[in-house]
Design a protein around this motif. Structure first.
Motif, mmCIF file in Angstrom:
data_model
loop_
_atom_site.group_PDB
_atom_site.id
_atom_site.type_symbol
_atom_site.label_atom_id
_atom_site.label_comp_id
_atom_site.label_asym_id
_atom_site.label_seq_id
_atom_site.Cartn_x
_atom_site.Cartn_y
_atom_site.Cartn_z
ATOM 1 N N LYS A 154 0.853 -1.188 0.000
ATOM 2 C CA LYS A 154 0.000 0.000 0.000
ATOM 3 C C LYS A 154 0.886 1.234 0.000
ATOM 4 O O LYS A 154 1.875 1.306 0.746
ATOM 5 C CB LYS A 154 -0.904 0.013 1.227
ATOM 6 C CG LYS A 154 -1.788 1.247 1.322
ATOM 7 C CD LYS A 154 -2.685 1.207 2.568
ATOM 8 C CE LYS A 154 -3.519 2.462 2.681
ATOM 9 N NZ LYS A 154 -4.377 2.448 3.891
ATOM 10 N N ASN A 155 0.552 2.215 -0.843
ATOM 11 C CA ASN A 155 1.315 3.459 -0.900
ATOM 12 C C ASN A 155 0.876 4.405 0.213
ATOM 13 O O ASN A 155 -0.322 4.698 0.348
ATOM 14 C CB ASN A 155 1.114 4.161 -2.249
ATOM 15 C CG ASN A 155 1.831 3.436 -3.375
ATOM 16 O OD1 ASN A 155 2.797 2.723 -3.143
ATOM 17 N ND2 ASN A 155 1.347 3.626 -4.596
ATOM 18 N N TYR A 156 1.831 4.869 0.989
ATOM 19 C CA TYR A 156 1.587 5.879 2.021
ATOM 20 C C TYR A 156 2.359 7.133 1.644
ATOM 21 O O TYR A 156 3.573 7.073 1.370
ATOM 22 C CB TYR A 156 2.062 5.391 3.387
ATOM 23 C CG TYR A 156 1.289 4.225 3.953
ATOM 24 C CD1 TYR A 156 0.196 4.429 4.794
ATOM 25 C CD2 TYR A 156 1.648 2.914 3.645
ATOM 26 C CE1 TYR A 156 -0.516 3.360 5.323
ATOM 27 C CE2 TYR A 156 0.946 1.840 4.165
ATOM 28 C CZ TYR A 156 -0.141 2.067 4.997
ATOM 29 O OH TYR A 156 -0.847 1.010 5.520
ATOM 30 N N ASP A 157 1.681 8.262 1.640
ATOM 31 C CA ASP A 157 2.352 9.524 1.337
ATOM 32 C C ASP A 157 3.328 9.871 2.460
ATOM 33 O O ASP A 157 3.009 9.754 3.646
ATOM 34 C CB ASP A 157 1.343 10.663 1.190
ATOM 35 C CG ASP A 157 0.509 10.534 -0.077
ATOM 36 O OD1 ASP A 157 1.013 9.909 -1.037
ATOM 37 O OD2 ASP A 157 -0.620 11.041 -0.098
ATOM 38 N N VAL A 158 4.504 10.297 2.074
ATOM 39 C CA VAL A 158 5.556 10.677 3.027
ATOM 40 C C VAL A 158 5.974 12.112 2.755
ATOM 41 O O VAL A 158 6.172 12.501 1.598
ATOM 42 C CB VAL A 158 6.794 9.756 2.899
ATOM 43 C CG1 VAL A 158 7.932 10.267 3.774
ATOM 44 C CG2 VAL A 158 6.442 8.335 3.258
ATOM 45 N N LYS A 159 6.096 12.895 3.817
ATOM 46 C CA LYS A 159 6.697 14.231 3.719
ATOM 47 C C LYS A 159 7.605 14.433 4.929
ATOM 48 O O LYS A 159 7.211 14.164 6.059
ATOM 49 C CB LYS A 159 5.643 15.334 3.672
ATOM 50 C CG LYS A 159 6.273 16.733 3.535
ATOM 51 C CD LYS A 159 5.235 17.827 3.321
ATOM 52 C CE LYS A 159 4.459 18.122 4.584
ATOM 53 N NZ LYS A 159 3.593 19.326 4.445
ATOM 54 N N ILE A 160 8.822 14.851 4.662
ATOM 55 C CA ILE A 160 9.799 15.130 5.722
ATOM 56 C C ILE A 160 10.296 16.549 5.521
ATOM 57 O O ILE A 160 10.709 16.920 4.410
ATOM 58 C CB ILE A 160 10.989 14.148 5.672
ATOM 59 C CG1 ILE A 160 10.496 12.703 5.762
ATOM 60 C CG2 ILE A 160 11.992 14.446 6.778
ATOM 61 C CD1 ILE A 160 11.538 11.690 5.362
ATOM 62 N N GLU A 161 10.271 17.339 6.574
ATOM 63 C CA GLU A 161 10.803 18.706 6.531
ATOM 64 C C GLU A 161 11.931 18.838 7.547
ATOM 65 O O GLU A 161 11.801 18.391 8.692
ATOM 66 C CB GLU A 161 9.704 19.725 6.820
ATOM 67 C CG GLU A 161 8.639 19.768 5.738
ATOM 68 C CD GLU A 161 7.568 20.804 5.998
ATOM 69 O OE1 GLU A 161 6.905 21.222 5.034
ATOM 70 O OE2 GLU A 161 7.388 21.190 7.178
#
Length: 905
Positions: free
Chosen positions: A571-578
């Motif tokens: 399953k694709n999970y959206d990832v964002k890292i700042e």
């Protein structure tokens, strides 16, 4: 003449007057124009006479400018000459493991990348050290350099030292035997050697600010010992004082170290220069005994400030004279005036051959179950070569010692060439490339195979955007697909100072200070279960999964924040890292961006790269895994001893399907092997082998070179099983590091504490076997009363192939109430024997191994009585035992030390 002429100087002036008179009476004599203009250019005078004449001719301003380094438009460590006196520039190069050329106009900045210094120490060969030094000296003088900054004499005190690869090991006697020939060979090329870092500079963590506290005995017996022997036996030209404090005083300000010990007890006649920016004072440092400030004006404390200090009476002009004299004396003595450095092509092919020879001799065969090595091309059909950078031509430690090689040979290339057409050799990486990011603490980075920049992308990784400000303002200065989120910028990303994998994109230098970054894409795992996600950062880092803030790491200091989440398979999970370097606003030092997105996976999750390696290993006769670490000068040491970036899992998975797994480990320090050591057949410690790594590795694996390397450091079983384990000892508390282990450094400490290592100091196997018999000892005294202690024995090669053995002799506890080491290296000899051949060998032992340094009398003391003597193949593999009787009467005049100095004479 400044009113300080001695008898020798008067004779020099009289000699000069006589020369002038004779030239009038009998005509011009055979001297150059320079000699007529500058009397100190007369080669018939001694170096001391020439230096004194020149100092007397110089003004105060000229002398101060001369001993103050200058920053100019040139490249590297340079100290401009003084043309009006004919003084050449001090053209310095970093040089522990090769000549680091900084000027792009000089041979394209290329020189021979030698094996790491720790590898040279692993040869236990003074002949190899001589060859190594000859290459460095020849390349220095022919690439415009007359000063080489090396060797590194920092004892490898703890297993985490990121700069241990520049060291010559944990034992001071072994260091001196290797370094003596190294230094003599370099200086025979009219290149002056600067040994570093004086003193107690044994860690990168807090190296600029730490206070290293050790006893006088430990300093004399362990840490200053290599300097003492190089001064005595190699005419060492220069010493570099370090950044750290020693017993509460900045090393470059410490008169007890620079004058009382170095010049008094050890009779040093060379000069002391500061590490680049290590000087912190004006009058204190020069009065303590420092002679040359680098970089100097406009960033330093000398120059105009030192002139003012002389004029207002804080510093005497005689003190300035002494510093100028010490530098000039060494420049005359080492031939820098009379043999100027040139820019001549170096012999890349010949020097590469020497690099290959030494790299192979340095490799240590740690383990060889079932005699899997050497590989026999008549008996195998296929070899799997696996490793994140096994196809990379050059693996080295990072930092100031990193050189730009003349050419490279990768392990894959070397193995393919040697295996020949009849053996199929295939390669797969197995893991993502190793980089400076792997120095950071915390869980391994999430592998690229689980990351995508967009859900429909065919490439792996995350979309990365970088800003050269800490708030992601304006347009990004750089964008790309990052294989992993594993940043370590600043020092580790400067041109010429990094050893990043060529498989990774080089980030621009504008990101080395304040910066920010955003990483976006998706994560997709092959197995449902719990995953512990993490960010390790210095500066704030935020992790979002499907828009939800999962981790908010303030990053006020470098550390890891973890969060366990449940992820479904495929399953694709959206990832964002700042990430932001806002630690600077919180009073932190500007170390550059440091950030990793890591994880701990559910059981049974195997990276796609590892799966490919397993498939290749399954169909191959032998699997050669080239593992590596990233070690570098910088801000931190290694945080653990494990192989980074999923390499441990790689080894474990491959060893399940192939019984003939050979590990070739490239690292500058010990690595923990407990998780996989018993699962593999053979382990070769290759260190950082230099530009000829591929051929040298093949030489050893296929038996063209019988391995003869021995460990110059102890390999512990794990990071908690060493003599230096408390926080007080390392990395220190409140910037104070206490050397409470005293003299029990390295194997001495393991023996004293009863700690069993994974591989002992001096350990190293061979493709043959050696038998030791008939040991005898003998003690005599020379005319000065100093003892000569010898051990003799029969050594026989009982195997089937020619090989070299390093016979090691250790002294035992001394007959005194003073605490001494259970074993101490007293001597060694490397001997090559053909099969069936026997040789009677004699080894002269180090008298200091039968003595201790007495702090009250400020001298070495040899007690009277019997001392155990152990002879063997390593510190733990003792083959013969005997005793020797020593006498305080014989040793009463032994190296007492003097109050000599190198003042103007």
């Amino acid at each position: 003449m400044n009113g300080i002429l001695g008898e020798k100087r008067k004779l020099a002036v009289l000699s000069l007057i006589l020369t002038l008179v004779l030239s009038i009476v009998i005509g011009p004599i055979n001297t150059s124009a320079a000699e007529n203009t500058f009397p100190w250019m007369n080669k018939e005078l001694s170096a001391k006479e020439r230096a004194n004449l020149l100092v007397d001719a110089m003004t105060l301003e000229d002398k101060v400018n001369f001993i103050t380094g200058n920053v100019n438009n040139y490249y590297g460590f340079y100290n401009e000459g003084v043309e009006k006196y004919g003084i050449p520039a001090l053209t310095m190069a970093d040089g522990p493991v090769g000549v680091r050329i900084a000027n792009p106009d000089v041979q394209n900045k290329q020189s021979t990348a030698m094996p790491a210094a720790i590898g040279l120490a692993a040869t236990w060969s003074t002949e190899a050290a001589k060859k190594y030094g000859e290459v460095l000296g020849n390349e220095a003088i022919n690439t415009t350099h007359n000063v080489l900054l090396g060797p590194g004499l920092d004892i490898a005190r703890n297993a985490f030292g990121a700069r241990n690869f520049e060291s010559l090991g944990e034992d001071p006697y072994l260091q001196t035997q290797i370094a003596t020939n190294y230094v003599k060979a370099i200086q025979s090329n009219n290149v002056l050697v600067t040994a570093k870092h004086y003193l107690l500079n044994n860690q990168e963590k807090d190296r600029f600010t730490a206070d290293s506290q050790a006893s006088e005995r430990a300093i004399n017996e362990i840490y200053a010992r290599p300097y003492a022997d190089l001064i005595k036996d190699a005419d060492l030209g220069s010493v570099m004082c370090s950044f750290n404090k020693v017993n509460g005083v900045s090393a470059c300000d410490y008169g007890d170290l620079l004058t009382n010990l170095l010049r008094g007890n050890l009779n040093f006649e060379g000069f002391v220069m500061s590490d680049y920016g290590a000087n912190v004072s004006t009058s204190k440092s020069i009065q303590a005994g420092m002679d040359l400030e680098t970089p100097g004006d406009p960033y330093g404390y000398w120059g105009k400030k030192l002139i003012d200090a002389v004029q207002n009476g804080e510093v005497s002009e005689e003190t300035v004279n002494q510093s100028a004299y010490r530098i000039l004396y060494q420049m005359f003595d080492k031939g820098l005036f009379d043999n100027p450095a040139q820019n001549n092509p170096i012999d890349a092919k010949a020097h590469g051959a020497i690099a290959r020879e030494i790299a192979a001799e340095a490799m240590v065969l740690l383990q060889n179950n079932n005699n899997v090595l050497p590989l026999n091309t008549e008996k195998i059909d296929s070899i799997a070569v696996i490793g994140p950078d096994a196809d990379n031509g050059f693996t080295a430690g990072g930092g100031s010692s990193l050189v730009n090689p003349t050419y490279t040979v990768s392990p894959l290339e070397g193995i393919k060439n040697r295996a020949g057409d009849k053996v199929k050799v295939e390669y797969t990486a197995g893991t993502d490339p190793i980089s400076a990011g792997d120095i950071l603490p915390g869980p391994d980075a999430v592998p690229s195979s689980f990351l995508l920049p967009t859900a429909d992308s065919s490439e792996h990784g995350l979309k990365a955007e970088y800003w050269s400000n800490k708030n992601m303002e304006g347009n990004p200065v750089f964008e790309h697909t990052a294989k992993q989120v594993n940043l370590n910028l600043g020092f580790y990303n400067y041109e010429g100072f990094n050893a990043q994998s060529p498989k990774l994109d080089k980030l621009p230098g504008s990101l080395n200070g304040m910066m920010s970054a955003r990483f976006t894409g998706v994560i997709n795992v092959p197995k449902s279960g719990e995953y512990t996600l993490s960010t390790t950062s210095y500066g704030s880092s935020k992790l979002y999964i499907d828009g939800n803030l999962i981790i908010d790491n303030a990053g006020t200091k470098l550390g890891t924040v973890e969060k366990t989440v449940t992820l479904e398979a495929n399953k694709n999970y959206d990832v964002k890292i700042e990430y932001k370097t806002d630690y600077i606003a919180n009073g932190g030092n500007d170390n550059g961006g440091q950030m990793r997105f890591g994880w701990k996976t559910a059981d049974g999750v195997v990276d796609e790269n590892i799966a490919k390696a397993v498939e290749l290993a399954k169909k191959s006769d032998v699997a050669v895994i080239v593992s590596k670490t990233y070690d570098s000068e910088g801000y931190v040491d290694r945080f653990d001893m494990e192989l980074p970036n999923n390499q441990e899992q790689l080894i474990s998975e491959v060893s399940k399907v192939n019984k003939n797994v050979v590990i070739v480990n490239e690292s500058g320090t010990a690595v923990e092997m407990g998780a996989w050591k018993d699962d593999v057949a053979s382990i070769v410690q290759a260190w950082y082998p230099g530009q000829e790594q591929g051929n040298a590795i093949a030489d050893v694996l296929f038996g063209d070179v019988n391995p003869s390397g021995k460990l110059p450091v102890t390999f512990p079983t794990d990071e908690d099983s060493t003599p230096v384990t408390s926080e007080e000892q390392y990395p220190g508390i409140n910037l104070v590091t206490k050397y409470t282990e005293g003299i029990f450094v390295g194997y001495r400490g393991y023996e004293e504490s009863g700690i069993k290592p994974a591989f002992s100091f001096g350990h190293g196997l061979s493709y043959t076997k050696f038998d030791y018999k008939n040991v005898k000892t003998k003690v005599t005294s020379n005319k000065s009363g100093e003892p000569t202690i010898e051990v003799s024995l029969n050594l026989k090669n009982t195997g089937d192939v020619t090989g070299s053995e390093v016979v090691q002799v250790y002294s035992g506890e001394l007959p005194t109430n003073v605490e001494t080491a259970p074993k101490q290296l007293a001597g060694f000899k490397k001997v090559e024997l053909q099969p069936g051949k026997q040789q009677r060998i004699t080894i002269q032992l180090d008298a200091k191994a039968f003595s201790y340094y007495d702090e009250e009398s400020n001298e070495w003391v040899m007690p009277s009585g019997q001392v155990p003597v152990y002879v063997g193949s390593s510190s733990s593999d003792i083959r013969l035992k005997t005793t020797v009787t020593v006498s305080n009467e014989n040793g009463k005049n032994f190296n007492k030390g003097t109050n000599g100095n190198s003042s103007k004479k």
